[in-house]
Design an enzyme around this catalytic site. Structure first.
Site, mmCIF file in Angstrom:
data_model
loop_
_atom_site.group_PDB
_atom_site.id
_atom_site.type_symbol
_atom_site.label_atom_id
_atom_site.label_comp_id
_atom_site.label_asym_id
_atom_site.label_seq_id
_atom_site.Cartn_x
_atom_site.Cartn_y
_atom_site.Cartn_z
ATOM 1 N N CYS A 1 21.783 35.832 -5.098
ATOM 2 C CA CYS A 1 20.476 35.133 -4.602
ATOM 3 C C CYS A 1 20.485 33.781 -4.408
ATOM 4 O O CYS A 1 19.467 33.174 -3.967
ATOM 5 C CB CYS A 1 19.405 36.047 -5.533
ATOM 6 S SG CYS A 1 19.606 35.490 -7.216
ATOM 7 N N ARG B 1 15.513 34.409 3.816
ATOM 8 C CA ARG B 1 14.295 34.607 3.179
ATOM 9 C C ARG B 1 13.081 34.210 4.117
ATOM 10 O O ARG B 1 11.962 34.515 3.875
ATOM 11 C CB ARG B 1 14.346 33.674 2.047
ATOM 12 C CG ARG B 1 15.518 34.093 0.775
ATOM 13 C CD ARG B 1 14.908 35.067 0.080
ATOM 14 N NE ARG B 1 13.907 35.105 -0.672
ATOM 15 C CZ ARG B 1 13.416 34.451 -1.778
ATOM 16 N NH1 ARG B 1 14.524 34.062 -2.395
ATOM 17 N NH2 ARG B 1 12.211 34.489 -2.360
ATOM 18 N N ARG C 1 4.852 32.355 -9.089
ATOM 19 C CA ARG C 1 6.027 32.576 -9.734
ATOM 20 C C ARG C 1 5.769 32.140 -11.255
ATOM 21 O O ARG C 1 5.329 30.892 -11.684
ATOM 22 C CB ARG C 1 7.380 31.592 -9.133
ATOM 23 C CG ARG C 1 8.517 31.556 -10.148
ATOM 24 C CD ARG C 1 9.573 30.710 -9.340
ATOM 25 N NE ARG C 1 10.126 31.679 -8.471
ATOM 26 C CZ ARG C 1 11.404 31.403 -8.075
ATOM 27 N NH1 ARG C 1 11.944 30.332 -8.539
ATOM 28 N NH2 ARG C 1 12.178 32.031 -7.003
ATOM 29 N N GLN D 1 12.869 38.623 -2.679
ATOM 30 C CA GLN D 1 14.453 38.491 -2.739
ATOM 31 C C GLN D 1 15.121 39.783 -2.323
ATOM 32 O O GLN D 1 15.701 39.621 -1.412
ATOM 33 C CB GLN D 1 14.648 37.737 -4.174
ATOM 34 C CG GLN D 1 16.354 37.868 -4.210
ATOM 35 C CD GLN D 1 16.734 36.560 -3.399
ATOM 36 O OE1 GLN D 1 16.284 35.338 -3.689
ATOM 37 N NE2 GLN D 1 17.879 36.786 -2.652
ATOM 38 N N ASP E 1 24.276 37.394 -10.035
ATOM 39 C CA ASP E 1 23.381 36.758 -10.330
ATOM 40 C C ASP E 1 23.673 35.982 -11.474
ATOM 41 O O ASP E 1 24.551 36.251 -12.143
ATOM 42 C CB ASP E 1 21.893 37.263 -10.274
ATOM 43 C CG ASP E 1 20.601 36.207 -10.494
ATOM 44 O OD1 ASP E 1 20.889 35.188 -10.378
ATOM 45 O OD2 ASP E 1 19.607 37.074 -10.949
ATOM 46 N N HIS F 1 11.558 40.647 -8.536
ATOM 47 C CA HIS F 1 11.952 39.601 -7.553
ATOM 48 C C HIS F 1 11.785 40.394 -6.258
ATOM 49 O O HIS F 1 12.695 40.527 -5.629
ATOM 50 C CB HIS F 1 13.007 38.636 -7.877
ATOM 51 C CG HIS F 1 13.028 37.394 -6.847
ATOM 52 N ND1 HIS F 1 12.114 36.930 -6.375
ATOM 53 C CD2 HIS F 1 14.000 36.251 -6.994
ATOM 54 C CE1 HIS F 1 12.388 35.717 -5.788
ATOM 55 N NE2 HIS F 1 13.553 35.335 -6.200
#
Ligand code: CP
Ligand code: NVA
Length: 309
Positions: free
Chosen positions: A261, A289, A101, A131, A221, A128
């Site tokens: 998310c 996830r 990340r 996700q 988001d 991402h």
């Protein structure tokens, strides 16, 4: 050996295979079975930004699969003590996969280029992918069929939006994004979707009320992503008309679900009433996830993708 750097690199059958593995492993976990598909495998998590979901779900996933993980924060000096190429070559000697990340997407591309183990993008400025896979898995679990469904994005044309648009296109969904002027997808991204995903149906509009008509799901988001903190004030003004609230949800079908998310800035991009309301699936979405990271790891590190033995 394969990497997961962006959804673009995954074909529709590959996404479906990851979902199949995720579904199987989730069902087994519900029966108390943690199938050790990857005994002794080691996953390194190289994170330049904070994380709850991505970090913990990957660490739990590899433990469930019989392997182990190590979290590498900023003290390993990634990008500071040595070249990315040297870092990648050496870290690959120790581990079977690196979840990274960081800020610039190019850093992840450079890391993958010089790694001799799989690299998984755990979020960059551009994308991402893990996700988006978990989100689409969540929708498939809830509605069964995704093809023909309309996934509506409200907010910034950011990393999550790009990955979701690409994944939705791969799975035959219509993707409509209501994005304020100046924050839309760039032309290169839209051109790439058109050329790399035949039949992609991705539209950008400015009116969220127009966008949510006929939606299967409404997704938002944060207005200010990690690394954009200096723009926060300007963004709060520019996105003010893009809040997902009860009035906007009322313009969508009653069975449309609300997705995010997380982490959320409650009172900005979404109201408490919506995120805590009956249409919200954010906790199930975050829970998935774990199951989808297991599907990704099992697919990537299983024997078929040329991973280390
Ligand atoms: N959604 C997501 O990636 O959350 P974290 O930043 O907590 O990993
Ligand atoms: N767009 C957000 C997503 C966080 C999971 C960010 O990049 O900060």
């Amino acid at each position: 050996m394969r990497h997961v750097l962006a959804v673009f690199e995954l074909s529709t059958p590959e996404i479906e295979r990851i979902f199949e593995l995720s579904r199987d492993l989730k069902a087994k976990l519900a029966r108390g079975i943690r199938e050790p598909l990857l005994p002794g495998r080691v996953v390194a998590l190289l994170f330049d930004k904070p994380s709850l979901r991505t970090r913990v779900s990957f660490e739990a996933a590899i433990i469930h699969l019989g392997g182990g993980s190590m979290f590498l924060g900023t003290d390993v000096g990634f990008g500071q003590r040595e070249s990315v190429a040297d870092f990648a070559r050496v870290l690959s000697e120790y581990v079977d996969a690196i979840v990274v990340r960081t800020y610039k997407h190019q850093t992840v591309l450079d890391l993958a280029e010089h790694s001799t183990c799989s690299v998984i993008n755990g979020l960059t400025d551009l994308s991402h992918p893990c996700q988006a896979l978990a989100d689409l898995y969540t929708l498939q679990e809830r509605y069964g069929k995704l093809a023909g469904g309309k996934l509506v994005w409200v907010g910034d044309g950011n990393n999550v939006a790009r990955s979701l648009a690409t994944g939705a296109a791969r799975l035959g969904m219509k993707f409509v994004a209501a994005i304020p002027p100046g924050y839309e997808f760039d032309a290169a991204f839209l051109a790439r979707i058109k050329t790399q995903v035949p039949g992609a149906d991705v539209t950008v509009v400015h009116d969220p009320f127009e966008a949510v008509r006929g939606a299967m799901s409404i997704y938002t988001d944060v207005w200010t992503s990690m690394g954009q903190e200096a723009e926060r004030e300007q963004r709060e003004q520019d996105f003010a008309a893009y809040q997902v609230n009860a009035k906007l949800m009322a313009a969508a079908p009653k069975d449309a679900c609300f997705m995010h998310c997380l982490p959320a800035c409650r009172g900005q991009e979404v109201t408490d009433e919506v995120i805590d309301g009956p249409q919200s699936v954010v906790v199930a979405q975050a829970g998935n996830r774990l199951h989808v990271q297991k599907g990704i790891l099992a697919w990537l590190l299983g024997p078929s993708n040329g991973a280390k033995n």
